[in-house]
Design an enzyme around this catalytic site. Structure first.
Site, mmCIF file in Angstrom:
data_model
loop_
_atom_site.group_PDB
_atom_site.id
_atom_site.type_symbol
_atom_site.label_atom_id
_atom_site.label_comp_id
_atom_site.label_asym_id
_atom_site.label_seq_id
_atom_site.Cartn_x
_atom_site.Cartn_y
_atom_site.Cartn_z
ATOM 1 N N GLY A 71 0.688 -1.309 0.012
ATOM 2 C CA GLY A 71 -0.060 -0.047 -0.039
ATOM 3 C C GLY A 71 1.040 1.299 -0.030
ATOM 4 N N THR A 72 1.971 1.284 0.739
ATOM 5 C CA THR A 72 3.017 2.355 0.831
ATOM 6 C C THR A 72 3.538 2.830 -0.606
ATOM 7 O OG1 THR A 72 3.747 1.706 2.989
ATOM 8 C CG2 THR A 72 5.094 3.122 1.669
ATOM 9 N N ASN A 149 -6.944 4.578 9.715
ATOM 10 C CA ASN A 149 -6.353 3.250 10.440
ATOM 11 C C ASN A 149 -6.452 3.438 11.888
ATOM 12 O OD1 ASN A 149 -4.600 5.275 9.308
ATOM 13 N ND2 ASN A 149 -3.092 4.406 10.462
ATOM 14 N N GLN A 177 -7.808 0.758 4.519
ATOM 15 C CA GLN A 177 -8.301 0.180 5.972
ATOM 16 C C GLN A 177 -9.676 -0.173 5.644
ATOM 17 O OE1 GLN A 177 -7.127 -0.843 8.456
ATOM 18 N NE2 GLN A 177 -5.005 -0.231 8.623
ATOM 19 N N SER A 197 -4.202 -2.757 -0.205
ATOM 20 C CA SER A 197 -3.113 -3.645 0.208
ATOM 21 C C SER A 197 -3.653 -4.901 0.584
ATOM 22 C CB SER A 197 -2.366 -2.888 1.601
ATOM 23 O OG SER A 197 -1.420 -3.615 1.934
ATOM 24 N N HIS A 199 -2.116 -7.424 2.792
ATOM 25 C CA HIS A 199 -1.795 -8.033 3.966
ATOM 26 C C HIS A 199 -2.857 -7.530 5.335
ATOM 27 C CE1 HIS A 199 0.434 -4.854 6.697
ATOM 28 N NE2 HIS A 199 0.382 -4.354 5.216
ATOM 29 N N THR A 235 10.227 -7.832 -11.593
ATOM 30 C CA THR A 235 9.627 -9.065 -11.713
ATOM 31 C C THR A 235 8.329 -9.352 -10.744
ATOM 32 O OG1 THR A 235 11.930 -9.904 -12.240
ATOM 33 C CG2 THR A 235 9.884 -11.666 -11.723
ATOM 34 N N CYS A 321 1.345 3.433 14.251
ATOM 35 C CA CYS A 321 1.406 3.675 12.668
ATOM 36 C C CYS A 321 2.749 4.388 12.293
ATOM 37 C CB CYS A 321 0.273 4.118 12.229
ATOM 38 S SG CYS A 321 -0.886 2.934 12.517
HETATM 39 N N1 PLP Z 1 -2.562 3.191 4.309
HETATM 40 C C1 PLP Z 1 -3.194 2.869 5.454
HETATM 41 C C2 PLP Z 1 -4.443 3.742 5.825
HETATM 42 C C3 PLP Z 1 -2.645 2.060 6.326
HETATM 43 O O1 PLP Z 1 -3.152 1.737 7.428
HETATM 44 C C4 PLP Z 1 -1.394 1.546 5.777
HETATM 45 C C5 PLP Z 1 -0.827 0.402 6.694
HETATM 46 O O2 PLP Z 1 -0.866 0.525 8.250
HETATM 47 C C6 PLP Z 1 -0.889 1.942 4.774
HETATM 48 C C7 PLP Z 1 -1.260 2.742 4.022
HETATM 49 C C8 PLP Z 1 0.250 1.176 4.107
HETATM 50 O O3 PLP Z 1 0.165 -0.241 3.543
HETATM 51 P P1 PLP Z 1 1.069 -1.376 3.494
HETATM 52 O O4 PLP Z 1 1.514 -1.769 4.901
HETATM 53 O O5 PLP Z 1 0.831 -2.176 2.568
HETATM 54 O O6 PLP Z 1 2.461 -0.608 3.001
#
Ligand code: PLP
Length: 381
Positions: A71-72, A149, A177, A197, A199, A235, A321
């Site tokens: 997600g990041t 989150n 989230q 994301s 996980h 990849t 976080c």
């Molecule tokens: N955005 C939100 C709202 C999140 O809570 C998180 C992770 O805690 C992320 C983005 C980041 O996602 P990832 O852990 O897949 O990098």
């Protein structure tokens, strides 16, 4: 006794069906999805199947999904990639965004952009009037998260998108989230780009996606072999992508059950917390069903989290976080919460496998730990 896991907004356990779907691609089917031979073609077919599963889960077409490693990465890609194709103006992000949205926005200042923050109210909801006043200046991108989150607050993304579009700004939402907790429909949200994301929904680490409006022009963050139609070189992480697809399918199938289960636990928890005089943040607004964020006056959040861990409960503190920071949660400060109270913040985030018995046990443990910690503070004073 096994520690009870109440930290599902941080990460989730891999679902057994997801692991089963992934396993062949970690052992026998180890092909590179760009190779022409049969191993490569099998891997490619699996990636494309996963792309359809992700697309179906968010109401998009499969050609709108760009796989990333997290997600990041998808959030960085959205901010950097959209802005890079525009003349620098301003980027508006909400004051409660995850740092992987707000920091890339700040980083764009090096390229002539101005990063500005949209205020929220005491319930963690976007201050629409503030957004309207900010939008009077030319704006390239607005990014507002679907669900927070920490507090779990849900934003009216389609209304914010409409407003942003009226001012010719692109609109991105971080739905990390929201997926698996509330319905996520890319078309109804009316955004140009959306992050998800793996996980957080019972899928593996190492996979995320940016969902893109087909008309949007976006620059890649990673250049190289041209995978993902040139938008994300590298990849493909076939096993993780396959797991992400499987997790998306399960998340949508189980959405109603997840909501019913976690919401009933959250209601029970919130009632118990109120009896213990907790302040529950954002509970007058709309929240995702599994999350409760609270604090007790004069009790430090980190200390309480450690004490609860020793008693067999894994919960998060307000600064969880932004891992390396001991500052109080920026989300609570943006909501106008007093800094001392914000330092007491603790988050419980349920998963579908948590039970009422666990919550009852948690409340009893919390009550006795609070009494013990108050006693210690009284002795020290
Ligand atoms: N955005 C939100 C709202 C999140 O809570 C998180 C992770 O805690 C992320 C983005 C980041 O996602 P990832 O852990 O897949 O990098």
């Amino acid at each position: 006794m096994k520690t009870v896991y109440f930290d599902h907004n941080s990460t989730t356990a891999l679902k057994p069906q997801v692991l089963e779907a992934m396993l062949p691609f970690m052992v026998d089917q180890h092909g590179n999805a760009t190779s022409r031979h049969s191993y490569g073609r099998t891997a490619r077919a699996a990636v494309e199947h996963a792309r359809e599963q992700v697309a179906n889960a968010v109401g998009a077409y499969s050609n709108q999904i760009v796989f990333t490693a997290s997600g990041t990465e998808a959030n960085n890609f959205a901010v950097h990639g959209i802005c890079s194709n525009l003349e620098p103006t301003q980027i508006l992000t909400s004051s409660i965004e995850h740092p992987c949205v707000s920091r890339p926005a700040l980083a764009m200042q090096a390229y002539g952009w101005q990063a500005k923050s949209i205020h929220v109210d005491a319930n963690c909801n976007i201050d629409i009037q503030h957004l309207q006043s900010l939008l009077k200046a030319p704006t390239g991108l607005v990014s507002v998260m679907f669900a927070n989150n920490e507090t779990g607050a849900i934003q009216d993304i389609s209304a914010i998108s409409q407003l942003s579009r009226q001012h010719n700004a692109y609109m991105h939402t971080d739905a990390v989230q929201a997926l698996g907790k509330i319905p996520v429909d890319f078309v109804a949200l009316n955004v140009h780009a959306m992050t998800v994301s793996s996980h957080k929904i019972g899928g593996p680490l190492g996979a995320g996606a940016l969902v893109l409006d087909k008309r949007i022009d976006i620059q890649p963050l990673l250049h190289g072999g041209g995978q993902e139609k040139g938008l994300r070189s590298g990849t493909e992480n076939v096993a993780s992508i396959v797991g992400f697809g499987a997790a998306c399918e399960l998340a949508v199938k189980n959405l109603t059950a997840f909501d019913m289960q976690t919401e009933s636990l959250r209601k029970y928890l919130d009632t118990g917390l109120s009896k213990l005089n907790a302040v529950i943040f954002g509970h007058h607004g709309l929240r995702i069903p599994n999350t409760s964020f609270f604090a007790f006056a004069n009790i430090d959040g980190e200390t309480l989290v450690t004490a609860l861990d020793k008693k067999g409960f894994a919960v998060a503190s307000g600064s969880a976080c932004s891992s390396d920071s001991d500052k109080p949660s920026h989300v609570l400060l943006a909501m106008g919460v007093d800094e001392d109270l914000a330092r007491g913040a603790v988050r419980v985030s349920f998963g579908a496998n948590n039970t009422l018995e666990q919550v009852q046990h948690f409340l009893a443990t919390l009550e006795s730990e609070l009494a013990r910690l108050k006693n210690l503070t009284a002795i020290a004073a």
